[in-house]
Design a protein around this motif. Structure first.
Motif, mmCIF file in Angstrom:
data_model
loop_
_atom_site.group_PDB
_atom_site.id
_atom_site.type_symbol
_atom_site.label_atom_id
_atom_site.label_comp_id
_atom_site.label_asym_id
_atom_site.label_seq_id
_atom_site.Cartn_x
_atom_site.Cartn_y
_atom_site.Cartn_z
ATOM 1 N N GLU A 1 33.808 32.786 32.450
ATOM 2 C CA GLU A 1 33.249 34.130 32.303
ATOM 3 C C GLU A 1 31.730 34.098 32.434
ATOM 4 O O GLU A 1 31.133 34.918 33.146
ATOM 5 C CB GLU A 1 33.632 34.712 30.937
ATOM 6 C CG GLU A 1 33.024 36.085 30.671
ATOM 7 C CD GLU A 1 33.428 36.624 29.312
ATOM 8 O OE1 GLU A 1 34.542 37.141 29.192
ATOM 9 O OE2 GLU A 1 32.612 36.523 28.359
ATOM 10 N N ARG B 1 36.148 28.953 39.015
ATOM 11 C CA ARG B 1 36.570 29.881 40.062
ATOM 12 C C ARG B 1 35.734 31.155 39.931
ATOM 13 O O ARG B 1 35.591 31.708 38.844
ATOM 14 C CB ARG B 1 38.055 30.194 39.858
ATOM 15 C CG ARG B 1 38.657 31.041 40.938
ATOM 16 C CD ARG B 1 40.163 31.065 40.733
ATOM 17 N NE ARG B 1 40.724 32.255 41.348
ATOM 18 C CZ ARG B 1 42.016 32.486 41.418
ATOM 19 N NH1 ARG B 1 42.877 31.637 40.910
ATOM 20 N NH2 ARG B 1 42.470 33.577 41.986
ATOM 21 N N GLY C 1 35.058 34.942 40.523
ATOM 22 C CA GLY C 1 35.733 36.205 40.799
ATOM 23 C C GLY C 1 34.955 37.104 41.725
ATOM 24 O O GLY C 1 35.481 38.069 42.249
ATOM 25 N N PHE C 2 33.672 36.819 41.915
ATOM 26 C CA PHE C 2 32.858 37.659 42.773
ATOM 27 C C PHE C 2 32.923 37.181 44.226
ATOM 28 O O PHE C 2 32.329 37.764 45.090
ATOM 29 C CB PHE C 2 31.394 37.637 42.315
ATOM 30 C CG PHE C 2 31.157 38.419 41.063
ATOM 31 C CD1 PHE C 2 30.809 39.757 41.122
ATOM 32 C CD2 PHE C 2 31.296 37.835 39.823
ATOM 33 C CE1 PHE C 2 30.585 40.488 39.972
ATOM 34 C CE2 PHE C 2 31.078 38.558 38.664
ATOM 35 C CZ PHE C 2 30.721 39.889 38.735
ATOM 36 N N SER C 3 33.626 36.073 44.467
ATOM 37 C CA SER C 3 33.537 35.476 45.797
ATOM 38 C C SER C 3 34.820 35.680 46.600
ATOM 39 O O SER C 3 35.711 36.420 46.228
ATOM 40 C CB SER C 3 33.240 33.991 45.682
ATOM 41 O OG SER C 3 34.411 33.303 45.337
ATOM 42 N N ASN D 1 30.598 33.381 36.031
ATOM 43 C CA ASN D 1 30.826 34.599 36.811
ATOM 44 C C ASN D 1 29.807 35.684 36.465
ATOM 45 O O ASN D 1 29.319 36.393 37.344
ATOM 46 C CB ASN D 1 32.236 35.132 36.560
ATOM 47 C CG ASN D 1 33.247 34.508 37.506
ATOM 48 O OD1 ASN D 1 33.332 34.897 38.664
ATOM 49 N ND2 ASN D 1 33.996 33.526 37.028
ATOM 50 N N GLN D 2 29.513 35.809 35.187
ATOM 51 C CA GLN D 2 28.582 36.849 34.770
ATOM 52 C C GLN D 2 27.157 36.554 35.234
ATOM 53 O O GLN D 2 26.377 37.472 35.476
ATOM 54 C CB GLN D 2 28.633 37.033 33.249
ATOM 55 C CG GLN D 2 29.926 37.667 32.757
ATOM 56 C CD GLN D 2 30.146 39.069 33.327
ATOM 57 O OE1 GLN D 2 30.684 39.237 34.426
ATOM 58 N NE2 GLN D 2 29.733 40.086 32.607
#
Lengths: 357, 340
Positions: free
Chosen positions: B201, B331, B333-335, B204-205
């Motif tokens: 998280e 992993r 999530g924005f990609s 990703n953030q």
């Protein structure tokens, strides 16, 4: 990417035979094809036209985008509509013949409390444009009903689900929407949260009242219904598996069919890595791209397996008459005049593309 | 054993100004050290700093509401100054939304942009008088942007219903800030599954934080898609700086000695060096330094510099997505890799 041209051609001919493409079309090759595509180049997001030339798809026109595009939709009047990838905030009409200056571009920004989910659909007259969207306050899915010329929103229709993705007209002119059902939160962008709450469904919306009249769900709640194609009365759905267990995810089906018997998932005889990236109707059924399994799966209208065409990273699918175009590491043209084209090496194709001319 | 090991991360580090060769002894840090650093030495003190400034808002707005005659103008100036302080503390806190900021949906509750004047007008008419009444007011009519609107765009007059509403908005901000402090004091995630989730998280953030600054705050306004943030108060440049400094502190290894594991905020670069991922650390440091230079002194009127700053931030995002996250086995999530 190195491709053995002879081996590839044999595969394409086999696939063409599997598609049962009429001889007349095979005899009429369509060279100089052009596809509209979204792609990454030098780490930046672009929209462009890729034109066939000397066994390559070469970049013919290009426009740099502020963020990634997802769904592409030619408007039939010389312009391309592109929707930002979810959670997106822009919708764009680009007229490539006018270049890439202000006259060629019409941007529409979404309201502060909404996000585009990446796809749009025009009605038959070209007057209305429908966009899949999310209400960021509640997380609920919406169809944005827009004036197709101004792109301004006229109305919103709830989709009775979250994460609506692709839209499609059914044979009777009603709107079919795939609620992907994957929970996300505006604060965390695309990150999937609380997948135990996942609730994917297909809904049919009366396009006069804007009301959902029927809703279907698969029994496996971890299959996300996302991309749509139709052939007569059968709607085919490309699936994205979201199981926690990697083995379960890898073995999951990539296709569901909706017909008079209802909605059902369709198993394949081989594992396809649980991800159907795009779907397209063919003469004899449907093609489902499987970028994680590196190929395109073919089924007939009833879901009967017809074969698998290996194609590295193939995801984007488009159809022109009876020719299917699959784009990924290269462009595969299946049907009329089967061939493999290299794609401009500077362009890494995104999930979808569209036939331009 | 591994945690106690020292890794000599001898590499060329770009310093605050000129590049300098440095042999830095960097301890091995676990994901737990990184996450604990973010929560205990980032989130918790930043939440406390924001709460302290938000706590002073009601009194400042109240003084404006009670002011008469010549006292009214300085009281408005004081309320505005207090808002600016609270806003900048908020930018530092919210630059990396993790844990309770996500769970409490604090970015929406406290910072819904743009404020909606029609909803503010309706809220003023409703005359909410306490916390329960404020809960029935939607986010677009309260929070920092709404208070900015009430202090700058349509400055509240002493004794007016709008001023009483502004006071309620200020008290609501202070209440939510206290709740964030309490939530941030909870134990950081510790067990293996929670830790993996929290690590993913946070990475990703960080990607999202850089992208938000690049696109939503700098580039999108230049394309006419939104107003620059904090335009009414004229605090856009300070807002950008507060966000960037918070992001930078979480990415770039400072010149000071690296913290003993578990004792401080751990920038990603330091974490990478401690794991021997020197190439990734060097690339990240270089990208952050380019962005740092391009953002220095940046103002909304900076013309072409805005696009250069946006490009530099895009460079940081790419490094995080393509080099750092894979090296840390996270992993993104924005990609590309998450399907759609």
């Amino acid at each position: 990417m190195a491709i053995d041209p002879h081996g590839r051609r044999r595969l394409l001919l086999t696939a063409a035979a599997a598609l049962a493409v009429p001889q007349a079309l095979r005899a009429a090759p369509q060279r100089g094809a052009t596809l509209a595509a979204a792609f990454d180049r030098d780490g930046r997001s672009w929209l462009g036209l890729l034109r066939e030339q000397d066994a390559q798809l070469r970049l013919d026109a290009a426009l740099e985008l502020p963020t990634r595009a997802h769904g592409l939709l030619p408007d039939g009047r010389g312009a391309l509509l592109a929707v930002a990838r979810r959670p997106g905030d822009w919708l764009l009409r680009w007229t490539p013949s006018l270049g890439s200056g202000p006259d060629a571009l019409q941007w529409q920004w979404i309201e502060a409390d909404r996000a585009f989910n990446g796809h749009a659909l025009l009605d038959g007259s070209g007057d209305r444009l429908y966009t899949s969207e999310t209400d960021l306050a509640s997380g609920q899915g919406l169809v944005g009903v827009r004036d197709a010329r101004s792109l301004v929103k006229l109305d919103e229709w709830p989709t009775k689900g979250m994460d609506p993705h692709a839209l499609l007209w059914d044979a009777a002119g009603r709107l079919i929407v795939a609620n992907g059902g994957v929970p996300t939160q505006p604060e965390t962008g695309r990150v999937k949260r609380n997948l135990d709450r996942m609730d994917s469904s297909l809904v049919r919306i009366d396009s006069r009242s804007g009301r959902v009249d029927t809703q279907w769900r698969l029994s496996d709640r971890r299959l996300s219904l996302r991309h749509l194609a139709r052939q007569d009365g059968t709607v085919a759905v490309a699936l994205q598996a979201e199981h926690d267990d990697p083995a379960e995810r890898a073995a999951a089906p990539v296709l569901a069919l909706l017909d008079d018997d209802g909605l059902r998932s369709v198993a394949a005889p081989v594992a396809l890595a649980g991800y159907g990236g795009d779907i397209c109707a063919t003469d004899r059924g449907f093609a489902i791209s499987c970028p994680r399994a590196h190929g395109v799966a073919f089924v007939d209208h009833g879901g009967l397996w017809r074969g698998f065409l290996p194609a590295p990273r193939a995801c984007a699918l488009a159809r022109n008459d009876r020719t299917l175009w699959a784009g990924g590491g290269a462009a595969l043209c299946v049907g009329g005049d089967p061939r493999t084209l290299e794609i401009d090496p500077s362009c890494a194709l995104d999930n979808h593309w569209a036939w331009w001319r | 054993m591994r945690a106690a090991a020292l890794l000599l991360a001898g590499s060329l580090l770009a310093g605050a100004g000129a590049a300098r060769a440095q042999a830095v002894a960097v301890p091995f840090y676990s994901a737990q050290h990184w996450v604990e650093g973010l929560y205990r030495h980032g989130l918790a003190p930043d939440a406390a700093a924001f709460a302290a400034r938000a706590a002073a808002l009601p009194a400042a707005v109240g003084t404006r509401c009670d002011a008469a005659g010549a006292a009214a103008a300085p009281a408005l100036d004081q309320a505005r100054a207090q808002w600016r302080d609270a806003m900048l503390a908020w930018e530092a806190l919210a630059a990396l939304p993790i844990g309770p900021l996500i769970e409490r949906r604090a970015l929406r509750t406290l910072d819904f942009t743009p404020a909606r004047p029609a909803l503010i007008a309706r809220a003023i008419e409703a005359q909410p008088a306490d916390a329960a009444a404020m809960e029935r007011i939607g986010a677009p009519a309260k929070g920092l942007p709404a208070l900015e609107w009430l202090l700058w765009t349509s400055p509240v007059a002493p004794g007016a219903p709008a001023c009483r509403y502004a006071l309620q908005v200020a008290e609501d901000l202070a209440r939510e800030a206290r709740a964030l402090v309490a939530a941030a004091a909870a134990e950081p995630p510790r067990d293996e599954a929670q830790l993996a989730t929290a690590t993913a998280e946070a990475v990703n953030q960080l990607v999202g934080a850089v992208e938000r600054l690049r696109w939503a705050q700098i580039e999108k306004p230049t394309r006419g898609g939104a107003e620059f943030p904090r335009t009414a108060s004229g605090a856009t440049a300070q807002s950008w700086q507060a966000q960037w400094q918070a992001i930078r502190a979480r990415l770039r290894m400072p010149a000071s000695a690296p913290p003993t594991p578990g004792t401080g905020l751990l920038p990603v670069e330091t974490w990478l060096r401690g794991r021997g991922l020197l190439a990734e650390a060097d690339v990240l440091a270089a990208a952050v330094d380019v962005a740092d230079a391009s953002l220095r002194g940046l103002t909304p009127g900076a013309g072409a510099r805005l696009s250069a700053a946006a490009q530099a931030l895009a460079g940081v995002k790419q490094v995080l997505e393509n080099r750092v996250a894979p090296a840390l086995q996270v992993r993104i999530g924005f990609s590309d890799a998450d399907g759609d």
